[in-house]
Design a protein around this motif. Structure first.
Motif, mmCIF file in Angstrom:
data_model
loop_
_atom_site.group_PDB
_atom_site.id
_atom_site.type_symbol
_atom_site.label_atom_id
_atom_site.label_comp_id
_atom_site.label_asym_id
_atom_site.label_seq_id
_atom_site.Cartn_x
_atom_site.Cartn_y
_atom_site.Cartn_z
ATOM 1 N N LYS A 147 0.827 -1.210 0.000
ATOM 2 C CA LYS A 147 0.000 0.000 0.000
ATOM 3 C C LYS A 147 0.860 1.257 0.000
ATOM 4 O O LYS A 147 0.339 2.366 0.004
ATOM 5 N N CYS A 148 2.169 1.086 0.021
ATOM 6 C CA CYS A 148 3.071 2.229 0.200
ATOM 7 C C CYS A 148 3.130 3.070 -1.086
ATOM 8 O O CYS A 148 3.479 2.564 -2.151
ATOM 9 N N PRO A 149 2.832 4.384 -1.005
ATOM 10 C CA PRO A 149 2.856 5.216 -2.208
ATOM 11 C C PRO A 149 4.255 5.376 -2.806
ATOM 12 O O PRO A 149 4.385 5.556 -4.014
ATOM 13 N N PHE A 150 5.291 5.311 -1.972
ATOM 14 C CA PHE A 150 6.657 5.432 -2.506
ATOM 15 C C PHE A 150 7.052 4.181 -3.278
ATOM 16 O O PHE A 150 7.636 4.266 -4.356
ATOM 17 N N CYS A 151 6.740 2.996 -2.708
ATOM 18 C CA CYS A 151 7.048 1.742 -3.415
ATOM 19 C C CYS A 151 6.250 1.677 -4.723
ATOM 20 O O CYS A 151 6.763 1.225 -5.749
ATOM 21 N N ALA A 152 4.993 2.146 -4.677
ATOM 22 C CA ALA A 152 4.149 2.109 -5.877
ATOM 23 C C ALA A 152 4.693 3.059 -6.942
ATOM 24 O O ALA A 152 4.803 2.695 -8.124
ATOM 25 N N ARG A 189 14.521 0.695 -0.646
ATOM 26 C CA ARG A 189 14.029 -0.275 0.324
ATOM 27 C C ARG A 189 12.945 0.328 1.193
ATOM 28 O O ARG A 189 13.028 1.496 1.596
ATOM 29 N N HIS A 190 11.943 -0.468 1.494
ATOM 30 C CA HIS A 190 10.807 -0.037 2.298
ATOM 31 C C HIS A 190 11.171 -0.117 3.786
ATOM 32 O O HIS A 190 10.845 -1.082 4.477
ATOM 33 N N VAL A 191 11.911 0.902 4.265
ATOM 34 C CA VAL A 191 12.273 0.970 5.690
ATOM 35 C C VAL A 191 11.919 2.360 6.208
ATOM 36 O O VAL A 191 11.899 3.326 5.452
ATOM 37 N N ASP A 218 6.152 4.261 7.257
ATOM 38 C CA ASP A 218 6.890 3.008 7.031
ATOM 39 C C ASP A 218 7.997 3.146 5.996
ATOM 40 O O ASP A 218 8.796 2.235 5.833
ATOM 41 N N HIS A 219 7.992 4.235 5.246
ATOM 42 C CA HIS A 219 9.000 4.391 4.197
ATOM 43 C C HIS A 219 9.683 5.751 4.374
ATOM 44 O O HIS A 219 9.072 6.797 4.133
ATOM 45 N N LEU A 220 10.932 5.672 4.775
ATOM 46 C CA LEU A 220 11.733 6.862 5.059
ATOM 47 C C LEU A 220 11.726 7.840 3.876
ATOM 48 O O LEU A 220 11.851 7.414 2.730
HETATM 49 ZN ZN LIG Z 1 7.557 1.647 0.594
#
Ligand SMILES: [Zn+2]
Length: 203
Positions: free
Chosen positions: A50-55, A93-95, A145-147
């Motif tokens: 669901k992370c907008p940055f990863c998407a 990376r999702h951190v 969740d995503h720096l």
């Molecule tokens: Zn992410």
């Protein structure tokens, strides 16, 4: 300190820094809450999708509003800018925390921040910047969740009455046009900061 059974209280002026105007309410019992469940950073594996940055990172640069891709971090426009030209630097990376970055990630994260400032200087000549990271929801992170490091250019007189009376920020340039201008400056300037542009990474 105890002297012959008496408690001696040292005056605050004996300790640095200078006294401020705040009073302190000392509540050591709250430490059990602070150290308890929910306070520690936890990877939320199922939140990643669901992370907008990863998407955004999986889209094309234009569709994801990505201005630059490095080896371990990328630069992305903020969809809800605090000011025109608001960029963010994120690790792939999702951190959620700086403490979770590896040394190479940390180094590129900081260098990319400096590169972004230079890109802004070349493209739009700001008079100053606000730069910072909110880490964790409690600290105000929208996507905890995503720096992501906010890099917000500032100009003399860029604060006006609109956000106060109309809850509206005026943006004199479209995000896509701003991304295009930043992207070409990033491509041109990255090598001066020993950063490798990675235009095909993670697509
Ligand atoms: Zn992410």
């Amino acid at each position: 300190m105890s002297e012959g059974g008496k408690v001696r209280i040292d005056p605050p002026s004996d300790f640095p820094p200078a006294e401020d105007h705040y009073q302190r309410l000392w509540t050591p019992q709250r430490m059990s809450y602070v150290l308890g469940k929910g306070a520690h950073p936890r990877a939320q594996k199922n939140a990643k999708h669901k992370c907008p940055f990863c998407a955004a990172e999986k889209k094309s640069d234009e569709d994801g509003l990505i201005a630059w891709r490095g080896k371990t971090v990328f630069a992305i426009m903020n969809l809800y800018p605090y000011n025109v030209g608001h960029l963010m630097i994120c690790p792939y990376r999702h951190v959620g925390y700086l403490t979770q970055l590896t040394d190479p990630e940390l180094q590129e994260f900081e260098k990319a921040t400096v590169l972004a400032m230079e890109v802004m200087r070349v493209v739009s000549h700001p008079d100053g910047w606000n730069i910072g990271i909110n880490q964790g929801k409690v600290a105000g992170a929208g996507v905890a969740d995503h720096l992501h490091q906010h890099i917000v250019p500032r100009w003399e007189g860029d604060s006006n009455f609109m956000p106060i009376v109309a809850e509206t920020r005026t943006m004199p340039i479209l995000l896509s046009n701003q991304r295009d201008a930043y992207a070409s400056a990033f491509a041109r300037l990255a090598s001066q900061y020993d950063l490798t542009s990675n235009s095909t990474a993670h697509k």
